[in-house]
Design a protein around this motif. Structure first.
Motif, PDB file in Angstrom:
ATOM      1  N   ASN A 151       0.885  -1.245  -0.030  1.00  0.00           N
ATOM      2  CA  ASN A 151       0.037  -0.091  -0.003  1.00  0.00           C
ATOM      3  C   ASN A 151       0.745   1.140   0.038  1.00  0.00           C
ATOM      4  OD1 ASN A 151      -1.302   1.922   2.545  1.00  0.00           O
ATOM      5  ND2 ASN A 151      -2.381   1.888   0.519  1.00  0.00           N
ATOM      6  N   TYR A 152       0.488   2.376  -0.852  1.00  0.00           N
ATOM      7  CA  TYR A 152       1.272   3.433  -0.794  1.00  0.00           C
ATOM      8  C   TYR A 152      -0.037   4.748  -0.986  1.00  0.00           C
ATOM      9  CZ  TYR A 152       0.121   3.702  -5.887  1.00  0.00           C
ATOM     10  OH  TYR A 152      -0.478   3.777  -7.149  1.00  0.00           O
ATOM     11  N   PHE A 153       0.342   6.012  -0.442  1.00  0.00           N
ATOM     12  CA  PHE A 153      -0.592   7.172  -0.739  1.00  0.00           C
ATOM     13  C   PHE A 153      -0.089   7.994  -1.721  1.00  0.00           C
ATOM     14  CE2 PHE A 153      -2.038  11.174   1.667  1.00  0.00           C
ATOM     15  CZ  PHE A 153      -3.111  11.250   0.747  1.00  0.00           C
ATOM     16  N   HIS A 154       1.069   8.456  -1.943  1.00  0.00           N
ATOM     17  CA  HIS A 154       1.521   9.402  -2.849  1.00  0.00           C
ATOM     18  C   HIS A 154       2.692   8.807  -3.811  1.00  0.00           C
ATOM     19  CE1 HIS A 154      -1.078  12.517  -2.257  1.00  0.00           C
ATOM     20  NE2 HIS A 154      -0.491  12.868  -1.077  1.00  0.00           N
ATOM     21  N   SER A 155       3.671   7.740  -3.181  1.00  0.00           N
ATOM     22  CA  SER A 155       4.928   7.391  -3.773  1.00  0.00           C
ATOM     23  C   SER A 155       4.685   6.216  -4.678  1.00  0.00           C
ATOM     24  CB  SER A 155       5.870   7.222  -2.646  1.00  0.00           C
ATOM     25  OG  SER A 155       5.832   8.317  -1.796  1.00  0.00           O
ATOM     26  N   VAL A 156       4.084   6.291  -5.809  1.00  0.00           N
ATOM     27  CA  VAL A 156       4.105   5.337  -6.602  1.00  0.00           C
ATOM     28  C   VAL A 156       5.094   4.758  -7.277  1.00  0.00           C
ATOM     29  CG1 VAL A 156       3.363   6.750  -8.809  1.00  0.00           C
ATOM     30  CG2 VAL A 156       2.486   4.409  -8.814  1.00  0.00           C
ATOM     31  N   ASP A 157       6.146   5.469  -7.498  1.00  0.00           N
ATOM     32  CA  ASP A 157       7.625   5.084  -7.935  1.00  0.00           C
ATOM     33  C   ASP A 157       8.137   4.156  -7.000  1.00  0.00           C
ATOM     34  OD1 ASP A 157       7.018   6.483 -10.425  1.00  0.00           O
ATOM     35  OD2 ASP A 157       8.241   8.104  -9.746  1.00  0.00           O
ATOM     36  N   ARG A 158       8.279   4.630  -5.802  1.00  0.00           N
ATOM     37  CA  ARG A 158       8.912   3.721  -4.563  1.00  0.00           C
ATOM     38  C   ARG A 158       8.124   2.583  -4.397  1.00  0.00           C
ATOM     39  NH1 ARG A 158      12.776   6.321  -1.965  1.00  0.00           N
ATOM     40  NH2 ARG A 158      13.086   8.544  -2.374  1.00  0.00           N
ATOM     41  N   ALA A 159       6.775   2.689  -4.399  1.00  0.00           N
ATOM     42  CA  ALA A 159       5.965   1.411  -4.416  1.00  0.00           C
ATOM     43  C   ALA A 159       6.186   0.349  -5.380  1.00  0.00           C
ATOM     44  CB  ALA A 159       4.495   1.715  -4.277  1.00  0.00           C
ATOM     45  N   CYS A 160       6.144   0.853  -6.750  1.00  0.00           N
ATOM     46  CA  CYS A 160       6.634  -0.056  -7.868  1.00  0.00           C
ATOM     47  C   CYS A 160       7.775  -0.654  -7.670  1.00  0.00           C
ATOM     48  CB  CYS A 160       6.353   0.681  -9.022  1.00  0.00           C
ATOM     49  SG  CYS A 160       4.624   1.095  -9.479  1.00  0.00           S
ATOM     50  N   ASN A 161       9.002   0.112  -7.090  1.00  0.00           N
ATOM     51  CA  ASN A 161      10.280  -0.450  -6.703  1.00  0.00           C
ATOM     52  C   ASN A 161      10.099  -1.527  -6.120  1.00  0.00           C
ATOM     53  OD1 ASN A 161      11.555   1.403  -8.739  1.00  0.00           O
ATOM     54  ND2 ASN A 161      12.060   2.951  -7.237  1.00  0.00           N
ATOM     55  N   VAL A 162       9.324  -1.179  -5.030  1.00  0.00           N
ATOM     56  CA  VAL A 162       9.335  -2.349  -4.127  1.00  0.00           C
ATOM     57  C   VAL A 162       8.730  -3.888  -4.598  1.00  0.00           C
ATOM     58  CG1 VAL A 162       8.241  -3.260  -1.791  1.00  0.00           C
ATOM     59  CG2 VAL A 162       9.217  -0.898  -1.921  1.00  0.00           C
TER      60      VAL A 162
END
Length: 410
Positions: A195-206
């Motif tokens: 789950n993420y709020f704003h940080s889509v790039d970081r979530a996708c990296n995870v």
């Protein structure tokens, strides 16, 4: 009508480094002062009446203080970061006025970054021709990211619900402790909703890191403080991965030190929204799926502040974490008959994006007073979470596990 304006820089959050300094030179004319007076309605004779101002202790017309401070807005909006800037706050101390036609130098120095909230802390100064400080203060600036999208394209294409993997949801999983928890659970065989709020790039990296390691994960956007958003999150997870059996509540809001005398009730509410409301909504949403599946495990991330004497300047945070502890114990007691275990992990100071703006001496001091002579890492916390989420802890509920290197001994 097309108009031509100066071009603002377009620095991203990652391109800005602590210690970077930005400057500009400027003087304000009589016309500048009169224009500002017309805009603001401030026609004080000290600013607009040359004869009156000449008879004051300053001997000449004084530029409006707010007009002088607008140089900080120019630095933020045009230089650091430029077009991606959203000014969140500015405090100011005026040591002396600036006179009309006096050349001054405005300086902005980046002294802190919060990756969790994508904000900068900037020391701001206006200096005279002889380099003396005229105005000083601190600005807080959010760095927007216009390039972000709402989903990880292609990350769910090959996921099958018949894989036999148990499903885990980790809130606040795009960075820091939450991201490490997601990786660790995936390594232990869970299909993980990041789950993420704003940080889509970081979530996708995870998600990509998990997939490269042979795991299964999806990124799911949701504001976990909003009931509708949480309902959509749960529905997407159930549809894509299956019913959740594990929920880890790791989302956290912004962390700012303020004395109790400077706090507002809104500061307490902001922390309660993340630490209590969001956890309540997610647990309520996951509960029926865990119950129908024969049980599950919930792990809530608390803090060392729930034991002993808390640090000063964080009363809002301390109150919210203690409220979360109470909620966790209540759920552990009430949902035990449904075989849903609710436990807690309370880390000590941990080096993450949320604390990266701390001075190094703070980490060294904390390590020195820790029996194991270091501070916690996200991996330390994630391993404790994974243990409580796993079958090895099947007879534990209502437990608050302190990951503090021995600072808390119960």
């Amino acid at each position: 009508m097309n108009q031509s304006f100066p071009t603002a820089s377009a620095l991203t959050f990652d391109e800005i480094a602590i210690g970077q300094t930005f400057e500009l030179m400027r003087s304000f004319s009589v016309q500048d002062v009169l224009t500002f007076a017309a805009l603001s309605g401030d026609y004080s004779p000290l600013h607009v009446d040359r004869e009156y101002a000449a008879g004051t202790e300053f001997g000449a017309q004084v530029v409006h203080g707010v007009l002088v401070a607008s140089l900080f807005s120019q630095l933020v909006g045009m230089r650091v970061p430029g077009k991606h800037a959203l000014y969140l706050g500015q405090d100011l101390t005026f040591r002396r006025p600036v006179l009309i036609d006096e050349t001054v130098r405005a300086v902005a120095k980046v002294v802190g970054k919060s990756d969790a909230t994508r904000t900068l802390v900037v020391n701001t100064e206006i200096r005279s021709a002889d380099d003396k400080v005229i105005v000083m203060g601190t600005a807080k600036v959010k760095v927007r990211d216009d390039s972000r999208t709402d989903q990880c394209v292609g990350s769910t294409a090959s996921i099958s619900q018949d894989s036999g993997r148990r499903v885990a949801i980790v809130s606040g999983a795009s960075r820091g402790i939450g991201a490490q928890v997601a990786r660790t659970l995936a390594q232990r065989g869970f299909a993980v909703a990041v789950n993420y709020f704003h940080s889509v790039d970081r979530a996708c990296n995870v998600v990509r890191e998990i997939e490269l390691d042979g795991g299964v994960a999806i990124a799911v956007q949701a504001d976990v403080r909003d009931p509708g958003s949480v309902s959509a999150l749960i529905a997407q997870v159930v549809e894509t991965l299956g019913p959740p059996r594990v929920l880890v509540n790791a989302a956290v809001g912004e962390f700012i030190n303020r004395s109790i005398s400077d706090l507002r009730w809104a500061d307490f509410v902001a922390h309660m929204e993340y630490q209590v409301k969001a956890v309540f909504l997610l647990c309520q949403g996951a509960y029926p799926h865990m119950k129908s599946s024969g049980g599950g495990a919930i792990v809530n991330i608390l803090s060392q502040v729930t034991a002993g004497v808390p640090a000063t300047g964080i009363a809002d945070y301390v109150s919210a974490k203690n409220a979360l502890m109470g909620l966790s114990k209540a759920m552990a007691a009430e949902w035990s008959e449904d075989m849903i275990r609710v436990n807690m992990v309370s880390p000590g100071l941990t080096r993450t994006e949320l604390t990266e703006h701390y001075q190094e001496r703070i980490f060294k001091m904390e390590a020195a007073k820790t029996p194991l002579k270091r501070i916690a890492t996200p991996a330390d916390v994630a391993n404790a979470v994974a243990y409580l989420a796993g079958e090895e802890a099947s007879f534990l509920t209502g437990v608050n596990l302190f990951v503090t290197g021995g600072q808390v001994m119960l």
